[in-house]
Write a protein that holds these residues in place. Structure first.
Motif, mmCIF file in Angstrom:
data_model
loop_
_atom_site.group_PDB
_atom_site.id
_atom_site.type_symbol
_atom_site.label_atom_id
_atom_site.label_comp_id
_atom_site.label_asym_id
_atom_site.label_seq_id
_atom_site.Cartn_x
_atom_site.Cartn_y
_atom_site.Cartn_z
ATOM 1 N N ARG A 32 -12.498 -19.323 32.845
ATOM 2 C CA ARG A 32 -12.819 -20.469 33.037
ATOM 3 C C ARG A 32 -11.784 -21.757 32.730
ATOM 4 O O ARG A 32 -11.061 -21.197 31.739
ATOM 5 C CB ARG A 32 -14.316 -20.935 32.666
ATOM 6 C CG ARG A 32 -14.165 -21.082 31.187
ATOM 7 C CD ARG A 32 -15.517 -20.764 30.683
ATOM 8 N NE ARG A 32 -15.675 -20.673 28.961
ATOM 9 C CZ ARG A 32 -14.850 -19.766 28.549
ATOM 10 N NH1 ARG A 32 -14.910 -18.556 28.756
ATOM 11 N NH2 ARG A 32 -14.959 -19.600 27.057
ATOM 12 N N LEU A 33 -11.945 -22.722 32.999
ATOM 13 C CA LEU A 33 -11.100 -24.114 32.509
ATOM 14 C C LEU A 33 -11.909 -24.732 31.691
ATOM 15 O O LEU A 33 -13.221 -24.771 31.594
ATOM 16 C CB LEU A 33 -10.654 -24.937 33.880
ATOM 17 C CG LEU A 33 -9.762 -24.220 34.862
ATOM 18 C CD1 LEU A 33 -9.543 -25.224 36.012
ATOM 19 C CD2 LEU A 33 -8.694 -23.402 34.548
ATOM 20 N N LEU A 34 -11.224 -25.411 30.727
ATOM 21 C CA LEU A 34 -12.043 -26.122 29.657
ATOM 22 C C LEU A 34 -11.059 -27.273 29.247
ATOM 23 O O LEU A 34 -9.804 -27.445 29.384
ATOM 24 C CB LEU A 34 -12.253 -25.225 28.371
ATOM 25 C CG LEU A 34 -11.219 -24.484 27.737
ATOM 26 C CD1 LEU A 34 -10.737 -25.323 26.556
ATOM 27 C CD2 LEU A 34 -11.924 -23.128 26.981
ATOM 28 N N SER A 35 -11.945 -28.171 28.317
ATOM 29 C CA SER A 35 -11.252 -29.342 27.921
ATOM 30 C C SER A 35 -12.192 -29.581 26.517
ATOM 31 O O SER A 35 -13.428 -29.555 26.471
ATOM 32 C CB SER A 35 -11.273 -30.378 28.693
ATOM 33 O OG SER A 35 -10.690 -31.628 28.153
ATOM 34 N N PHE A 36 -11.455 -30.066 25.442
ATOM 35 C CA PHE A 36 -12.108 -30.571 24.023
ATOM 36 C C PHE A 36 -12.202 -31.978 23.932
ATOM 37 O O PHE A 36 -10.816 -32.328 23.876
ATOM 38 C CB PHE A 36 -11.969 -29.533 23.115
ATOM 39 C CG PHE A 36 -12.445 -29.848 21.643
ATOM 40 C CD1 PHE A 36 -13.928 -29.888 21.558
ATOM 41 C CD2 PHE A 36 -11.727 -30.527 20.870
ATOM 42 C CE1 PHE A 36 -14.382 -30.052 20.523
ATOM 43 C CE2 PHE A 36 -12.598 -30.683 19.433
ATOM 44 C CZ PHE A 36 -13.945 -30.771 19.258
ATOM 45 N N TYR A 74 -11.395 -27.956 16.527
ATOM 46 C CA TYR A 74 -12.361 -27.047 16.760
ATOM 47 C C TYR A 74 -11.959 -25.667 17.179
ATOM 48 O O TYR A 74 -10.848 -25.786 18.035
ATOM 49 C CB TYR A 74 -13.524 -27.638 17.786
ATOM 50 C CG TYR A 74 -14.374 -26.581 18.204
ATOM 51 C CD1 TYR A 74 -15.372 -26.137 17.204
ATOM 52 C CD2 TYR A 74 -14.785 -26.049 19.524
ATOM 53 C CE1 TYR A 74 -16.582 -25.558 17.243
ATOM 54 C CE2 TYR A 74 -16.024 -25.269 19.479
ATOM 55 C CZ TYR A 74 -16.758 -24.993 18.506
ATOM 56 O OH TYR A 74 -17.988 -24.251 18.739
ATOM 57 N N GLN A 75 -12.090 -24.590 16.421
ATOM 58 C CA GLN A 75 -11.502 -23.203 16.567
ATOM 59 C C GLN A 75 -12.370 -22.486 16.858
ATOM 60 O O GLN A 75 -13.645 -22.180 16.188
ATOM 61 C CB GLN A 75 -10.637 -23.053 15.315
ATOM 62 C CG GLN A 75 -9.721 -21.850 15.339
ATOM 63 C CD GLN A 75 -8.782 -21.376 14.252
ATOM 64 O OE1 GLN A 75 -8.443 -22.342 13.651
ATOM 65 N NE2 GLN A 75 -8.437 -20.282 14.353
ATOM 66 N N CYS A 126 -7.751 -29.604 19.544
ATOM 67 C CA CYS A 126 -7.591 -30.835 19.049
ATOM 68 C C CYS A 126 -8.402 -31.887 20.300
ATOM 69 O O CYS A 126 -7.984 -31.653 21.135
ATOM 70 C CB CYS A 126 -6.205 -31.529 18.666
ATOM 71 S SG CYS A 126 -5.484 -30.257 17.373
ATOM 72 N N SER A 127 -9.281 -32.809 19.698
ATOM 73 C CA SER A 127 -9.891 -33.688 20.585
ATOM 74 C C SER A 127 -8.936 -34.434 21.439
ATOM 75 O O SER A 127 -8.272 -35.236 20.817
ATOM 76 C CB SER A 127 -11.130 -34.103 19.802
ATOM 77 O OG SER A 127 -10.465 -35.092 18.816
ATOM 78 N N GLU A 128 -9.530 -34.613 22.681
ATOM 79 C CA GLU A 128 -8.821 -35.396 23.562
ATOM 80 C C GLU A 128 -9.994 -36.596 23.555
ATOM 81 O O GLU A 128 -10.905 -36.388 23.204
ATOM 82 C CB GLU A 128 -8.936 -34.891 24.957
ATOM 83 C CG GLU A 128 -7.910 -33.863 25.075
ATOM 84 C CD GLU A 128 -6.372 -34.329 25.159
ATOM 85 O OE1 GLU A 128 -6.015 -35.501 25.418
ATOM 86 O OE2 GLU A 128 -5.621 -33.582 24.665
ATOM 87 N N PRO A 129 -9.639 -38.186 23.891
ATOM 88 C CA PRO A 129 -10.411 -39.008 23.708
ATOM 89 C C PRO A 129 -11.663 -38.985 24.772
ATOM 90 O O PRO A 129 -11.311 -38.219 25.850
ATOM 91 C CB PRO A 129 -9.524 -40.239 24.266
ATOM 92 C CG PRO A 129 -8.078 -39.839 24.158
ATOM 93 C CD PRO A 129 -8.096 -38.298 24.207
ATOM 94 N N TRP A 130 -12.621 -39.313 24.423
ATOM 95 C CA TRP A 130 -13.680 -39.191 25.302
ATOM 96 C C TRP A 130 -13.533 -39.764 26.799
ATOM 97 O O TRP A 130 -13.230 -40.989 26.885
ATOM 98 C CB TRP A 130 -14.889 -40.236 24.869
ATOM 99 C CG TRP A 130 -15.587 -39.411 23.449
ATOM 100 C CD1 TRP A 130 -15.562 -40.041 22.113
ATOM 101 C CD2 TRP A 130 -16.552 -38.654 23.593
ATOM 102 N NE1 TRP A 130 -16.294 -39.354 21.450
ATOM 103 C CE2 TRP A 130 -16.885 -38.407 22.201
ATOM 104 C CE3 TRP A 130 -17.212 -37.792 24.356
ATOM 105 C CZ2 TRP A 130 -17.862 -37.415 21.767
ATOM 106 C CZ3 TRP A 130 -18.114 -36.780 23.930
ATOM 107 C CH2 TRP A 130 -18.504 -36.754 22.653
ATOM 108 N N PRO A 131 -13.660 -39.064 27.919
ATOM 109 C CA PRO A 131 -13.752 -39.823 29.231
ATOM 110 C C PRO A 131 -15.000 -40.673 29.346
ATOM 111 O O PRO A 131 -16.129 -40.237 28.630
ATOM 112 C CB PRO A 131 -13.818 -38.532 30.167
ATOM 113 C CG PRO A 131 -13.298 -37.402 29.393
ATOM 114 C CD PRO A 131 -13.758 -37.733 27.862
ATOM 115 N N GLU A 132 -14.627 -41.734 29.799
ATOM 116 C CA GLU A 132 -15.631 -42.848 29.861
ATOM 117 C C GLU A 132 -17.077 -42.296 30.444
ATOM 118 O O GLU A 132 -18.102 -42.325 29.726
ATOM 119 C CB GLU A 132 -15.361 -44.195 30.655
ATOM 120 C CG GLU A 132 -16.491 -45.314 30.735
ATOM 121 C CD GLU A 132 -16.713 -45.749 29.483
ATOM 122 O OE1 GLU A 132 -17.984 -45.991 29.090
ATOM 123 O OE2 GLU A 132 -15.814 -45.624 28.611
ATOM 124 N N CYS A 133 -17.128 -41.354 31.482
ATOM 125 C CA CYS A 133 -18.401 -40.872 32.050
ATOM 126 C C CYS A 133 -19.053 -39.653 31.128
ATOM 127 O O CYS A 133 -20.108 -39.831 30.888
ATOM 128 C CB CYS A 133 -17.857 -40.077 33.248
ATOM 129 S SG CYS A 133 -16.935 -38.523 33.251
#
Length: 194
Positions: free
Chosen positions: A54-58, A66-67, A74-81
């Motif tokens: 599957r595809l993912l994003s953190f 998070y491991q 490593c966390s990406e910034p929160w998407p607004e939605c």
């Protein structure tokens, strides 16, 4: 405001299911599909490397890591939605989530094997809030110890499933492959790293 709740008691935990939590799931699905930076990392399972099915994003608050399965995210910034959903979850449930693992199942071939969200950085008894948009899929759970009676839920588009503490200590969950599903499904699993 939460309504239309179904509480599912489990030995050593419990679930709260809200089938129509998101007002416009098709719009949220499209925004997530278009705006999130999706990845397909390799993970280590039973000592062997595999491409994630599957595809993912953190995403989350700045500086979080998070491991799991041998991969550190490593966390990406929160998407607004996603941030809007996180803020609403705080109002409705009282749980203050600081990150979310987003999973994009492109069709019925994409899946997630049985596992528990029990990494040490989640603490001893985490609450996981799972939002599903897109194709309906079966969500399966089984206890860690016999008797291994499974629980299967058909998660609707726009639904919220709260896996209440201490469910992760005693149960595993999975999203199995399903032939005949050509639509995508995006799942947002909100959690709190400590």
């Amino acid at each position: 405001m939460l309504w239309d709740t179904q509480h599912i008691p489990l030995v050593g935990g419990g679930l709260d299911y809200y089938p129509r939590y998101i007002a416009n799931p098709a719009k949220l699905y499209q925004r997530l599909h278009d705006e999130v930076s999706w990845q397909q990392p390799k993970v280590t399972v039973f000592g062997r490397q595999h491409v994630t099915p599957r595809l993912l994003s953190f995403v989350g608050d700045s500086g979080l890591s998070y491991q799991y399965s041998g991969v550190s995210h490593c966390s990406e910034p929160w998407p607004e939605c996603v941030k809007v959903v996180r803020d609403q979850l705080l109002l409705d449930t009282g749980f203050d989530f600081n990150c979310a693992l987003l999973n994009y199942y492109r069709d019925g071939h994409d899946c997630m094997g049985y596992h528990s969200d029990n990494e040490p950085e989640l603490g001893p008894a985490p609450c996981i809030a799972s939002i599903s948009v897109g194709a309906e899929r079966d969500f399966c759970m089984k206890p860690n110890r016999p008797p291994r009676n499974t629980v299967k839920l058909r998660l609707e588009s726009g639904s919220l499933l709260l896996m209440l503490p201490p469910t992760q200590q005693h149960w595993q969950h999975a999203l199995p492959k399903r032939k005949g599903i050509s639509q995508g499904r995006i799942n947002l699993t909100f959690r709190t790293l400590i």
